[in-house]
Design an enzyme around this catalytic site. Structure first.
Site, PDB file in Angstrom:
ATOM      1  N   LYS A   1       0.849  -1.311  -0.073  1.00 27.24           N
ATOM      2  CA  LYS A   1      -0.044  -0.066  -0.021  1.00 27.24           C
ATOM      3  C   LYS A   1       1.034   1.358  -0.014  1.00 27.24           C
ATOM      4  CE  LYS A   1      -1.778   2.804   2.856  1.00 27.24           C
ATOM      5  NZ  LYS A   1      -1.545   4.075   2.245  1.00 27.24           N
TER       6      LYS A   1
ATOM      7  N   GLU B   1      -1.239   7.436  -0.062  1.00 24.76           N
ATOM      8  CA  GLU B   1      -2.264   8.173  -0.736  1.00 24.76           C
ATOM      9  C   GLU B   1      -1.920   9.226  -1.506  1.00 24.76           C
ATOM     10  OE1 GLU B   1      -2.280   7.536   2.316  1.00 24.76           O
ATOM     11  OE2 GLU B   1      -2.838   9.318   3.438  1.00 24.76           O
TER      12      GLU B   1
ATOM     13  N   GLY C   1       7.351   5.243   7.975  1.00 21.09           N
ATOM     14  CA  GLY C   1       6.222   6.167   7.996  1.00 21.09           C
ATOM     15  C   GLY C   1       6.568   6.952   9.463  1.00 21.09           C
TER      16      GLY C   1
ATOM     17  N   GLY D   1       3.720   3.988  13.211  1.00 25.01           N
ATOM     18  CA  GLY D   1       4.355   2.996  13.410  1.00 25.01           C
ATOM     19  C   GLY D   1       3.807   2.428  14.974  1.00 25.01           C
TER      20      GLY D   1
ATOM     21  N   GLU E   1      10.410   1.443   9.992  1.00 24.72           N
ATOM     22  CA  GLU E   1      11.350   2.407   9.904  1.00 24.72           C
ATOM     23  C   GLU E   1      10.666   3.874  10.199  1.00 24.72           C
ATOM     24  OE1 GLU E   1      14.640   2.212   8.795  1.00 24.72           O
ATOM     25  OE2 GLU E   1      14.596  -0.021   8.551  1.00 24.72           O
TER      26      GLU E   1
ATOM     27  N   CYS F   1      13.559  11.211   6.375  1.00 21.70           N
ATOM     28  CA  CYS F   1      13.688  10.671   7.663  1.00 21.70           C
ATOM     29  C   CYS F   1      15.083  10.780   8.381  1.00 21.70           C
ATOM     30  CB  CYS F   1      13.480   9.063   7.429  1.00 21.70           C
ATOM     31  SG  CYS F   1      14.571   8.229   6.414  1.00 21.70           S
TER      32      CYS F   1
ATOM     33  N   GLU G   1      10.351  16.056  15.447  1.00 20.43           N
ATOM     34  CA  GLU G   1      10.608  15.961  13.878  1.00 20.43           C
ATOM     35  C   GLU G   1       9.954  16.864  13.101  1.00 20.43           C
ATOM     36  OE1 GLU G   1       9.356  12.517  11.652  1.00 20.43           O
ATOM     37  OE2 GLU G   1      11.072  12.266  10.860  1.00 20.43           O
TER      38      GLU G   1
HETATM   39  P1  NAD Z   1       2.597   8.499   7.702  1.00 20.55           P
HETATM   40  O1  NAD Z   1       2.878   7.496   8.815  1.00 20.55           O
HETATM   41  O2  NAD Z   1       1.575   9.486   8.006  1.00 20.55           O
HETATM   42  O3  NAD Z   1       2.117   7.470   6.359  1.00 20.55           O
HETATM   43  C1  NAD Z   1       2.795   6.223   6.050  1.00 20.55           C
HETATM   44  C2  NAD Z   1       1.901   5.371   5.407  1.00 20.55           C
HETATM   45  O4  NAD Z   1       1.086   4.837   6.476  1.00 20.55           O
HETATM   46  C3  NAD Z   1       1.038   5.767   4.259  1.00 20.55           C
HETATM   47  O5  NAD Z   1       0.836   4.920   3.514  1.00 20.55           O
HETATM   48  C4  NAD Z   1      -0.359   5.910   5.053  1.00 20.55           C
HETATM   49  O6  NAD Z   1      -1.481   5.861   4.218  1.00 20.55           O
HETATM   50  C5  NAD Z   1      -0.218   4.724   6.120  1.00 20.55           C
HETATM   51  N1  NAD Z   1      -1.237   4.665   7.342  1.00 20.55           N
HETATM   52  C6  NAD Z   1      -1.649   5.822   7.864  1.00 20.55           C
HETATM   53  N2  NAD Z   1      -2.303   5.250   8.984  1.00 20.55           N
HETATM   54  C7  NAD Z   1      -2.317   3.991   8.805  1.00 20.55           C
HETATM   55  C8  NAD Z   1      -3.001   3.063   9.889  1.00 20.55           C
HETATM   56  N3  NAD Z   1      -3.694   3.432  10.906  1.00 20.55           N
HETATM   57  N4  NAD Z   1      -2.810   1.732   9.621  1.00 20.55           N
HETATM   58  C9  NAD Z   1      -1.904   1.484   8.752  1.00 20.55           C
HETATM   59  N5  NAD Z   1      -1.347   2.457   7.743  1.00 20.55           N
HETATM   60  C10 NAD Z   1      -1.585   3.678   7.968  1.00 20.55           C
HETATM   61  O7  NAD Z   1       3.852   9.081   7.323  1.00 20.55           O
HETATM   62  P2  NAD Z   1       4.138   9.928   5.896  1.00 20.55           P
HETATM   63  O8  NAD Z   1       3.570  11.275   6.344  1.00 20.55           O
HETATM   64  O9  NAD Z   1       3.676   9.209   4.686  1.00 20.55           O
HETATM   65  O10 NAD Z   1       5.704   9.897   6.032  1.00 20.55           O
HETATM   66  C11 NAD Z   1       6.519  10.628   6.756  1.00 20.55           C
HETATM   67  C12 NAD Z   1       7.074  10.079   7.845  1.00 20.55           C
HETATM   68  O11 NAD Z   1       7.756   8.779   7.472  1.00 20.55           O
HETATM   69  C13 NAD Z   1       8.080  10.916   8.649  1.00 20.55           C
HETATM   70  O12 NAD Z   1       7.893  10.679  10.144  1.00 20.55           O
HETATM   71  C14 NAD Z   1       9.525  10.193   8.365  1.00 20.55           C
HETATM   72  O13 NAD Z   1      10.555  10.197   9.188  1.00 20.55           O
HETATM   73  C15 NAD Z   1       9.143   8.838   7.925  1.00 20.55           C
HETATM   74  N6  NAD Z   1      10.010   8.164   7.222  1.00 20.55           N
HETATM   75  C16 NAD Z   1      11.165   7.190   7.809  1.00 20.55           C
HETATM   76  C17 NAD Z   1      12.084   6.726   6.895  1.00 20.55           C
HETATM   77  C18 NAD Z   1      12.990   5.475   7.529  1.00 20.55           C
HETATM   78  O14 NAD Z   1      13.531   4.801   6.820  1.00 20.55           O
HETATM   79  N7  NAD Z   1      13.355   5.615   8.955  1.00 20.55           N
HETATM   80  C19 NAD Z   1      11.956   6.794   5.513  1.00 20.55           C
HETATM   81  C20 NAD Z   1      10.968   7.692   4.942  1.00 20.55           C
HETATM   82  C21 NAD Z   1       9.955   8.474   5.871  1.00 20.55           C
END
Ligand code: NAD
Length: 497
Positions: free
Chosen positions: A181, A184, A234, A239, A256, A290, A390
């Site tokens: 997934k 979006e 994410g 997480g 991650e 990240c 962050e």
């Molecule tokens: P997010 O957590 O909002 O979303 C990530 C994904 O999770 C999306 O596909 C979203 O639709 C999905 N999601 C949202 N709610 C969910 C739920 N309840 N259950 C399952 N899936 C769900 O993150 P974002 O805004 O897309 O990305 C930014 C974040 O990602 C930042 O915190 C960044 O640090 C982190 N990030 C980490 C790494 C790493 O390798 N450590 C790399 C890139 C981004």
């Protein structure tokens, strides 16, 4: 702001919006509900894609397809060589992919992703366990590595194709089947991959892609009984939700997550290189990274001079239209996120920090309002929210130190532990710091250098598990011990007359 380096909108006509569908059991499908999500280009405010918005029905169908494909062995029972052949073909096809994304860094992301598929293909031929032949002549034991099963892969918007490629080819190399997934907000490159997988000859059902929101699609992928593992990149907040959801069925979870990554600068460092790396570290991808080097910890003897260098360099970083190849920094992903970045900066001001550069939304001629000025904030104390949160924007905070121990303590005074950096010409300083830093990756005299061979991941609230490198394959393997007795050498447990 005239003292920044800006590229105005080019006025380039964008291609017609892309239509993205789910990819389930080898076929492209719309949502049963008929629902669609539209996405506007953050820099231009122009419609770039319509994507099917999935629901419980699509999540269920995709998980079933992945389960069937895993259980009947159409992928999991192929030899490593056969799996590698398909992954290499995907890598070739990715390299010819014209991603619709803007521009120099997107091209770099796609080229780098192809290399990840190639590296994972090589690993597919190295799935191997251990043998124990020192247990006595009558016993031989082996430890087998087997694919863990059906993996849900959930990715963020900031490096959509790169992050997918840190996970998917490694899961496939291990023999797993997957439901993916994407965010979006950036589904298109993941949706494009479906065509390449078909062309490369991947059997139907081995990879399934469901488009849509975290709730309901992501949530279904983390709770379903037939999913064996979740690989998530994410935010730390999501997480934690995923970890909770997975606990009901005790799925394996690899996370991650976010970071507040420090670079520590000692007076004996190559300060030109350090200032350049700090500027790159915080502004790359507008800080929506990240690994953003969003805090620096500078020795107080050099702090004023060093920060002045970073401010001067930050003014020269080219912000503007992402379609211009000269642009280094583009737009913020959504208006809401831009407002969040600004709220962080305002809170820092209110707490008494000094904004040395930027600190406001950036308006660039011919482009929409979703830009933020390169921002440097000094006078920050470790307890301030801006030193700990962050921000995920082009916002650098400056802390100072006097001794190595103090620098280490400030580095580790964080909920996060993704990456950290140290700048010094003294190898003892660098190595002492590297060993004491609580981080998944430590860079010395560089920042954000990465290689498919070198594993990546976080400690503390930056995550659990590892990606890429050999550990990236191990993550998707389950361990089974097989103990064999040779001959009838075991003394009976039940005494018989
Ligand atoms: P997010 O957590 O909002 O979303 C990530 C994904 O999770 C999306 O596909 C979203 O639709 C999905 N999601 C949202 N709610 C969910 C739920 N309840 N259950 C399952 N899936 C769900 O993150 P974002 O805004 O897309 O990305 C930014 C974040 O990602 C930042 O915190 C960044 O640090 C982190 N990030 C980490 C790494 C790493 O390798 N450590 C790399 C890139 C981004």
């Amino acid at each position: 702001m005239t003292e920044l380096t800006l590229i105005p909108g080019l006025g380039t006509a964008l291609p017609a919006p892309r239509r993205n569908r789910h990819f389930i059991d080898g076929g492209l499908v719309d949502s049963a509900s008929g629902e669609v999500t539209d996405r506007l280009s953050p820099a231009h405010g122009v419609l770039v894609s319509h994507s099917a918005a999935g629901g419980a029905a699509e999540a269920e169908a995709a998980i079933r397809a992945a389960r069937r494909a895993f259980d009947d062995g159409r992928w999991s029972r192929l030899s490593g060589k056969a799996r590698a052949t398909v992954l290499l073909k995907v890598a070739d096809l990715i390299e010819t992919l014209e991603s619709g994304k803007p521009i120099t860094q997107s091209r770099g992301e796609v080229a780098g992703a192809a290399d990840l598929w190639r590296y994972a293909a090589a690993l597919a031929r190295t799935v191997e366990g251990d043998s124990h032949n020192g247990l006595g002549p009558e016993i031989l034991a082996v430890v087998l590595k087997e694919p863990i099963g059906v993996v849900s892969i959930i990715t963020p918007w900031n490096f959509p194709f790169w992050i997918l490629s840190q996970k998917l080819p490694f899961a496939l190399a291990a023999g797993c089947t997957c439901v993916v997934k994407p965010s979006e907000m950036t589904p298109s490159t993941t949706a494009m991959l479906a065509d390449l997988l078909v062309e490369a000859g991947l059997p139907a059902g081995v990879v399934n892609i469901v488009l849509g929101l975290g709730q309901p699609v992501g949530a279904a992928l983390t709770a379903h009984d037939d999913v064996d593992m979740i690989s998530f990149t994410g935010s730390t907040a999501v997480g934690k939700l995923i970890s909770r959801s997975a606990s009901d069925t005790l799925k394996k979870v690899a996370l991650e997550l976010g970071g507040k990554n420090p670079q520590v600068i000692f007076p004996d460092a190559d300060l030109d290189s350090a200032a350049d790396a700090v500027t790159f570290g915080v502004h790359f991808n507008v800080g929506q990274c990240c690994n953003s080097g969003s805090r620096i910890i500078v020795h107080e003897d050099i702090a004023e001079d060093f920060v002045a260098r970073v401010v001067a360099l930050s003014r020269r970083v080219v912000f503007g239209d992402p379609l211009d190849p000269a642009t280094q920094v583009g737009a913020i992903v959504t208006p809401e996120h831009n407002a969040r970045i600004h709220a962080h900066v305002q809170a820092a001001r209110a707490a008494g920090a000094r904004v040395l550069l930027g600190g406001a939304v950036l308006q660039i001629a011919g482009l929409g309002p979703q830009f933020y000025q390169p921002t440097v904030i000094a006078g920050v104390t470790p307890d301030m929210a801006i030193a700990r949160a962050e921000v995920f924007g082009p916002v650098l905070v400056v802390l100072t130190f006097r001794t190595l121990d103090e620098a280490i303590a400030l580095t580790n005074d964080s909920d996060y532990g993704l990456s950290a950096g140290v700048w010094s010409e003294d190898v003892h300083t660098c190595l002492t710091f590297a060993r004491a830093a609580q981080a998944g990756t430590v860079w010395t005299n560089t920042w954000m250098d990465g290689f498919p061979e070198v594993t990546f991941g976080g400690v503390k609230q930056s995550g659990q598990g590892r990606e890429i490198g050999r550990y990236g394959l191990e993550e998707f393997l389950e361990v089974k011990s097989l103990v064999m007795r040779l001959g009838r050498t075991r003394a009976p447990w039940v005494k018989t007359p």
